[in-house]
Design a protein around this motif. Structure first.
Motif, short mmCIF file in Angstrom:
data_model
loop_
_atom_site.label_atom_id
_atom_site.label_comp_id
_atom_site.label_asym_id
_atom_site.label_seq_id
_atom_site.Cartn_x
_atom_site.Cartn_y
_atom_site.Cartn_z
N LYS A 50 0.06 1.85 2.35
CA LYS A 50 0.77 1.73 1.08
C LYS A 50 0.06 2.57 0.04
O LYS A 50 -1.11 2.96 0.23
N ASN A 54 1.58 1.76 -6.18
CA ASN A 54 2.99 1.59 -5.81
C ASN A 54 3.94 2.32 -6.77
O ASN A 54 4.86 1.72 -7.33
N GLU A 81 10.19 -1.77 3.12
CA GLU A 81 10.31 -2.43 1.82
C GLU A 81 8.94 -2.58 1.16
O GLU A 81 7.91 -2.53 1.81
N ALA A 82 8.96 -2.81 -0.15
CA ALA A 82 7.75 -3.08 -0.94
C ALA A 82 6.74 -1.94 -0.88
O ALA A 82 5.54 -2.15 -0.99
N GLY A 83 7.25 -0.69 -0.69
CA GLY A 83 6.35 0.46 -0.72
C GLY A 83 5.41 0.55 0.46
O GLY A 83 4.34 1.13 0.35
N LEU A 84 5.79 -0.01 1.60
CA LEU A 84 4.96 0.04 2.79
C LEU A 84 5.45 1.16 3.71
O LEU A 84 6.64 1.45 3.77
N HIS A 123 3.30 -6.73 5.47
CA HIS A 123 2.89 -7.12 4.13
C HIS A 123 1.62 -7.97 4.13
O HIS A 123 1.09 -8.28 3.06
#
Length: 259
Positions: A50, A54, A81-84, A123
Protein backbone atom coordinates in the motif's frame (compact mmCIF):
# COMPACT_ATOMS: atom_id res chain seq x y z
CA UNK A 1 -10.46 15.37 31.53
CA UNK A 2 -12.59 17.74 29.40
CA UNK A 3 -16.08 16.91 28.08
CA UNK A 4 -14.79 15.97 24.59
CA UNK A 5 -12.43 13.43 26.11
CA UNK A 6 -15.24 11.94 28.20
CA UNK A 7 -17.49 11.67 25.14
CA UNK A 8 -14.74 9.91 23.18
CA UNK A 9 -14.17 7.44 26.02
CA UNK A 10 -17.91 6.76 26.21
CA UNK A 11 -18.12 6.07 22.46
CA UNK A 12 -15.13 3.75 22.64
CA UNK A 13 -16.65 1.84 25.57
CA UNK A 14 -19.95 1.48 23.69
CA UNK A 15 -18.15 0.19 20.59
CA UNK A 16 -16.18 -2.37 22.62
CA UNK A 17 -19.40 -3.52 24.25
CA UNK A 18 -21.11 -4.05 20.88
CA UNK A 19 -18.09 -5.90 19.47
CA UNK A 20 -17.96 -8.12 22.54
CA UNK A 21 -21.59 -9.12 22.04
CA UNK A 22 -20.97 -9.76 18.33
CA UNK A 23 -18.07 -12.12 19.05
CA UNK A 24 -20.04 -13.89 21.76
CA UNK A 25 -23.00 -14.47 19.43
CA UNK A 26 -20.94 -15.68 16.46
CA UNK A 27 -20.19 -19.36 16.20
CA UNK A 28 -16.70 -20.08 14.86
CA UNK A 29 -16.70 -22.35 11.84
CA UNK A 30 -13.46 -24.35 11.63
CA UNK A 31 -12.07 -24.99 8.13
CA UNK A 32 -9.66 -27.94 8.19
CA UNK A 33 -8.93 -28.33 4.48
CA UNK A 34 -5.67 -26.93 3.13
CA UNK A 35 -5.46 -24.35 0.38
CA UNK A 36 -4.85 -25.74 -3.14
CA UNK A 37 -1.19 -26.50 -3.82
CA UNK A 38 -1.16 -24.46 -7.04
CA UNK A 39 -2.49 -21.38 -5.20
CA UNK A 40 0.16 -21.75 -2.51
CA UNK A 41 2.91 -21.87 -5.17
CA UNK A 42 1.42 -18.81 -6.86
CA UNK A 43 1.37 -16.87 -3.61
CA UNK A 44 5.08 -17.51 -3.05
CA UNK A 45 5.72 -15.16 -5.99
CA UNK A 46 3.50 -12.38 -4.65
CA UNK A 47 4.14 -9.15 -2.78
CA UNK A 48 1.32 -7.08 -1.30
CA UNK A 49 1.52 -3.40 -0.51
CA UNK A 50 0.00 0.00 0.00
CA UNK A 51 1.03 3.63 -0.31
CA UNK A 52 1.76 5.20 3.08
CA UNK A 53 -0.43 8.29 2.84
CA UNK A 54 -2.97 6.58 0.54
CA UNK A 55 -3.13 9.39 -2.06
CA UNK A 56 -5.38 9.44 -5.11
CA UNK A 57 -3.13 8.17 -7.90
CA UNK A 58 -3.19 7.44 -11.61
CA UNK A 59 -3.02 3.65 -11.65
CA UNK A 60 -1.53 3.43 -15.16
CA UNK A 61 1.23 5.86 -14.19
CA UNK A 62 1.76 3.87 -10.99
CA UNK A 63 2.26 0.63 -12.97
CA UNK A 64 4.58 2.21 -15.53
CA UNK A 65 6.71 3.91 -12.87
CA UNK A 66 7.17 0.74 -10.84
CA UNK A 67 8.06 -1.39 -13.87
CA UNK A 68 10.75 1.13 -14.82
CA UNK A 69 12.08 1.37 -11.27
CA UNK A 70 12.06 -2.42 -10.89
CA UNK A 71 13.58 -2.91 -14.38
CA UNK A 72 11.07 -5.58 -15.32
CA UNK A 73 7.91 -6.09 -17.33
CA UNK A 74 7.41 -9.51 -15.78
CA UNK A 75 5.06 -8.37 -13.05
CA UNK A 76 1.28 -8.15 -12.87
CA UNK A 77 -0.03 -5.31 -10.69
CA UNK A 78 -3.62 -5.29 -9.51
CA UNK A 79 -5.39 -2.69 -7.39
CA UNK A 80 -7.70 -3.76 -4.58
CA UNK A 81 -10.01 -1.81 -2.28
CA UNK A 82 -8.68 0.61 0.35
CA UNK A 83 -5.58 1.41 -1.70
CA UNK A 84 -4.11 -2.08 -1.45
CA UNK A 85 -2.05 -3.62 -4.25
CA UNK A 86 -0.96 -7.11 -5.28
CA UNK A 87 2.29 -7.60 -7.24
CA UNK A 88 2.58 -11.00 -8.92
CA UNK A 89 6.03 -11.91 -10.29
CA UNK A 90 7.15 -14.65 -12.67
CA UNK A 91 9.63 -16.09 -10.18
CA UNK A 92 10.29 -16.12 -6.46
CA UNK A 93 13.81 -14.82 -7.09
CA UNK A 94 12.48 -11.74 -8.89
CA UNK A 95 10.05 -11.12 -6.06
CA UNK A 96 12.88 -11.34 -3.52
CA UNK A 97 15.04 -8.92 -5.51
CA UNK A 98 12.31 -6.29 -5.39
CA UNK A 99 11.61 -6.90 -1.69
CA UNK A 100 15.27 -6.51 -0.71
CA UNK A 101 15.87 -3.56 -3.03
CA UNK A 102 13.38 -1.25 -1.35
CA UNK A 103 12.08 1.05 -0.14
CA UNK A 104 10.29 2.15 -3.31
CA UNK A 105 8.63 5.48 -4.02
CA UNK A 106 5.91 6.78 -6.31
CA UNK A 107 5.72 10.58 -6.67
CA UNK A 108 7.61 10.89 -3.36
CA UNK A 109 5.06 8.63 -1.63
CA UNK A 110 6.39 5.57 0.19
CA UNK A 111 5.20 2.19 -1.11
CA UNK A 112 5.19 -0.38 1.70
CA UNK A 113 5.62 -3.88 0.25
CA UNK A 114 5.30 -7.10 2.21
CA UNK A 115 5.72 -10.79 1.33
CA UNK A 116 2.66 -13.01 1.29
CA UNK A 117 1.58 -14.25 4.74
CA UNK A 118 -0.58 -17.41 4.84
CA UNK A 119 -4.12 -17.11 6.21
CA UNK A 120 -3.95 -13.30 6.37
CA UNK A 121 -6.43 -10.98 4.59
CA UNK A 122 -4.83 -8.12 2.65
CA UNK A 123 -6.07 -5.46 5.04
CA UNK A 124 -4.56 -7.30 8.03
CA UNK A 125 -0.91 -7.13 6.92
CA UNK A 126 1.41 -5.01 9.05
CA UNK A 127 1.91 -1.84 7.02
CA UNK A 128 3.25 0.09 10.03
CA UNK A 129 6.87 -1.00 9.55
CA UNK A 130 9.18 -0.57 6.55
CA UNK A 131 12.85 -1.39 5.98
CA UNK A 132 15.28 1.37 4.93
CA UNK A 133 18.98 1.56 4.25
CA UNK A 134 20.60 3.95 6.73
CA UNK A 135 24.09 5.38 6.38
CA UNK A 136 26.27 5.86 9.47
CA UNK A 137 28.76 8.74 9.63
CA UNK A 138 31.30 9.56 12.32
CA UNK A 139 32.76 6.27 13.53
CA UNK A 140 36.56 6.33 14.10
CA UNK A 141 38.52 4.23 11.60
CA UNK A 142 39.30 1.49 14.09
CA UNK A 143 35.59 1.14 14.90
CA UNK A 144 34.34 0.63 11.33
CA UNK A 145 33.21 -2.96 11.71
CA UNK A 146 29.91 -4.74 11.13
CA UNK A 147 29.41 -5.11 14.86
CA UNK A 148 29.99 -1.41 15.57
CA UNK A 149 27.71 -0.26 12.73
CA UNK A 150 24.99 -2.63 13.92
CA UNK A 151 25.38 -1.26 17.45
CA UNK A 152 25.26 2.32 16.15
CA UNK A 153 21.80 1.88 14.59
CA UNK A 154 20.38 -0.37 17.31
CA UNK A 155 18.27 2.53 18.63
CA UNK A 156 16.43 2.80 15.29
CA UNK A 157 14.84 -0.65 15.45
CA UNK A 158 15.58 -4.15 14.20
CA UNK A 159 18.80 -4.42 12.15
CA UNK A 160 18.41 -6.67 9.09
CA UNK A 161 21.75 -6.32 7.30
CA UNK A 162 25.04 -4.43 7.64
CA UNK A 163 27.63 -3.42 5.04
CA UNK A 164 30.99 -1.85 5.96
CA UNK A 165 32.20 0.96 3.70
CA UNK A 166 34.90 -0.03 1.22
CA UNK A 167 38.41 1.04 2.29
CA UNK A 168 38.87 3.07 -0.89
CA UNK A 169 35.81 5.18 -0.14
CA UNK A 170 36.20 8.97 -0.22
CA UNK A 171 33.50 9.92 2.31
CA UNK A 172 33.26 9.91 6.09
CA UNK A 173 30.62 7.20 5.85
CA UNK A 174 31.49 4.20 7.99
CA UNK A 175 28.93 1.88 6.44
CA UNK A 176 25.27 1.13 5.78
CA UNK A 177 22.66 -0.83 7.68
CA UNK A 178 19.25 -2.01 6.58
CA UNK A 179 16.92 -1.31 9.48
CA UNK A 180 13.20 -1.54 10.13
CA UNK A 181 11.48 1.77 10.86
CA UNK A 182 8.16 2.10 12.65
CA UNK A 183 6.32 4.59 10.46
CA UNK A 184 4.33 6.12 13.33
CA UNK A 185 7.53 7.17 15.14
CA UNK A 186 9.96 10.03 14.40
CA UNK A 187 13.11 9.26 12.44
CA UNK A 188 16.26 8.98 14.53
CA UNK A 189 18.81 11.71 13.59
CA UNK A 190 21.76 9.84 15.06
CA UNK A 191 23.33 8.74 18.30
CA UNK A 192 25.70 10.21 20.87
CA UNK A 193 28.34 7.73 22.07
CA UNK A 194 31.30 7.89 24.43
CA UNK A 195 34.62 6.27 23.56
CA UNK A 196 37.26 6.36 26.30
CA UNK A 197 35.83 9.55 27.85
CA UNK A 198 35.41 11.25 24.47
CA UNK A 199 31.88 12.13 23.27
CA UNK A 200 31.22 11.49 19.57
CA UNK A 201 28.09 12.17 17.53
CA UNK A 202 27.07 9.64 14.85
CA UNK A 203 24.96 11.00 12.00
CA UNK A 204 22.27 8.84 10.37
CA UNK A 205 21.27 9.47 6.76
CA UNK A 206 18.45 7.50 5.13
CA UNK A 207 18.26 6.37 1.51
CA UNK A 208 15.11 6.86 -0.60
CA UNK A 209 13.10 8.69 2.03
CA UNK A 210 9.58 9.66 1.08
CA UNK A 211 8.28 13.08 2.10
CA UNK A 212 8.41 13.62 5.86
CA UNK A 213 7.70 16.30 8.43
CA UNK A 214 10.45 18.68 9.52
CA UNK A 215 8.41 19.43 12.66
CA UNK A 216 7.70 15.97 14.10
CA UNK A 217 10.04 13.80 12.01
CA UNK A 218 7.36 11.31 10.92
CA UNK A 219 7.05 10.04 7.35
CA UNK A 220 3.94 10.64 5.26
CA UNK A 221 3.20 14.36 5.59
CA UNK A 222 4.81 17.79 5.38
CA UNK A 223 5.30 20.24 8.26
CA UNK A 224 2.50 22.47 6.94
CA UNK A 225 0.04 19.59 7.55
CA UNK A 226 1.43 18.36 10.88
CA UNK A 227 -1.30 17.61 13.42
CA UNK A 228 1.08 17.27 16.38
CA UNK A 229 3.30 20.36 16.06
CA UNK A 230 1.88 23.60 14.60
CA UNK A 231 3.73 24.88 11.53
CA UNK A 232 6.11 27.76 12.27
CA UNK A 233 7.54 29.30 9.11
CA UNK A 234 10.08 31.37 11.07
CA UNK A 235 11.45 28.24 12.70
CA UNK A 236 11.72 26.48 9.33
CA UNK A 237 14.10 29.18 8.15
CA UNK A 238 16.73 28.54 10.81
CA UNK A 239 18.58 25.29 10.15
CA UNK A 240 20.34 25.38 13.51
CA UNK A 241 16.96 25.41 15.30
CA UNK A 242 15.56 22.33 13.57
CA UNK A 243 15.79 18.83 15.00
CA UNK A 244 14.68 17.32 11.69
CA UNK A 245 15.63 18.53 8.23
CA UNK A 246 16.78 17.75 4.72
CA UNK A 247 20.06 16.30 6.03
CA UNK A 248 18.20 13.08 6.84
CA UNK A 249 18.27 12.29 3.10
CA UNK A 250 21.38 10.43 1.96
CA UNK A 251 21.14 12.10 -1.44
CA UNK A 252 21.51 15.61 0.02
CA UNK A 253 25.07 15.00 1.32
CA UNK A 254 24.67 17.47 4.16
CA UNK A 255 25.32 16.78 7.83
CA UNK A 256 22.92 17.53 10.67
CA UNK A 257 23.39 20.54 12.98
CA UNK A 258 24.55 18.09 15.67
CA UNK A 259 27.55 17.17 13.52
Amino acid sequence: MDSSGQEEDARLAALCNRLGKLWAEQEIEVWEEAAPAEKLEECKQILVGKILSNPSINFQAFQNTLKRAWRTDQVEISQREAGLYVFKFKSEGEKQRILEGGPWLFSSHLIIVKPWVPNTPLHCYDYKICAFWGQVFGLPLERCTENMISRAVSNVRKVLEVKVEAKEGTTLRAGRARVEIKLSEPLKPGKLIRLERKNIWLDFHYERLSHYCYSCGILGHYATYCKDIPFDEAKMGGKDKLYFGQWFRAEVREHSPFW
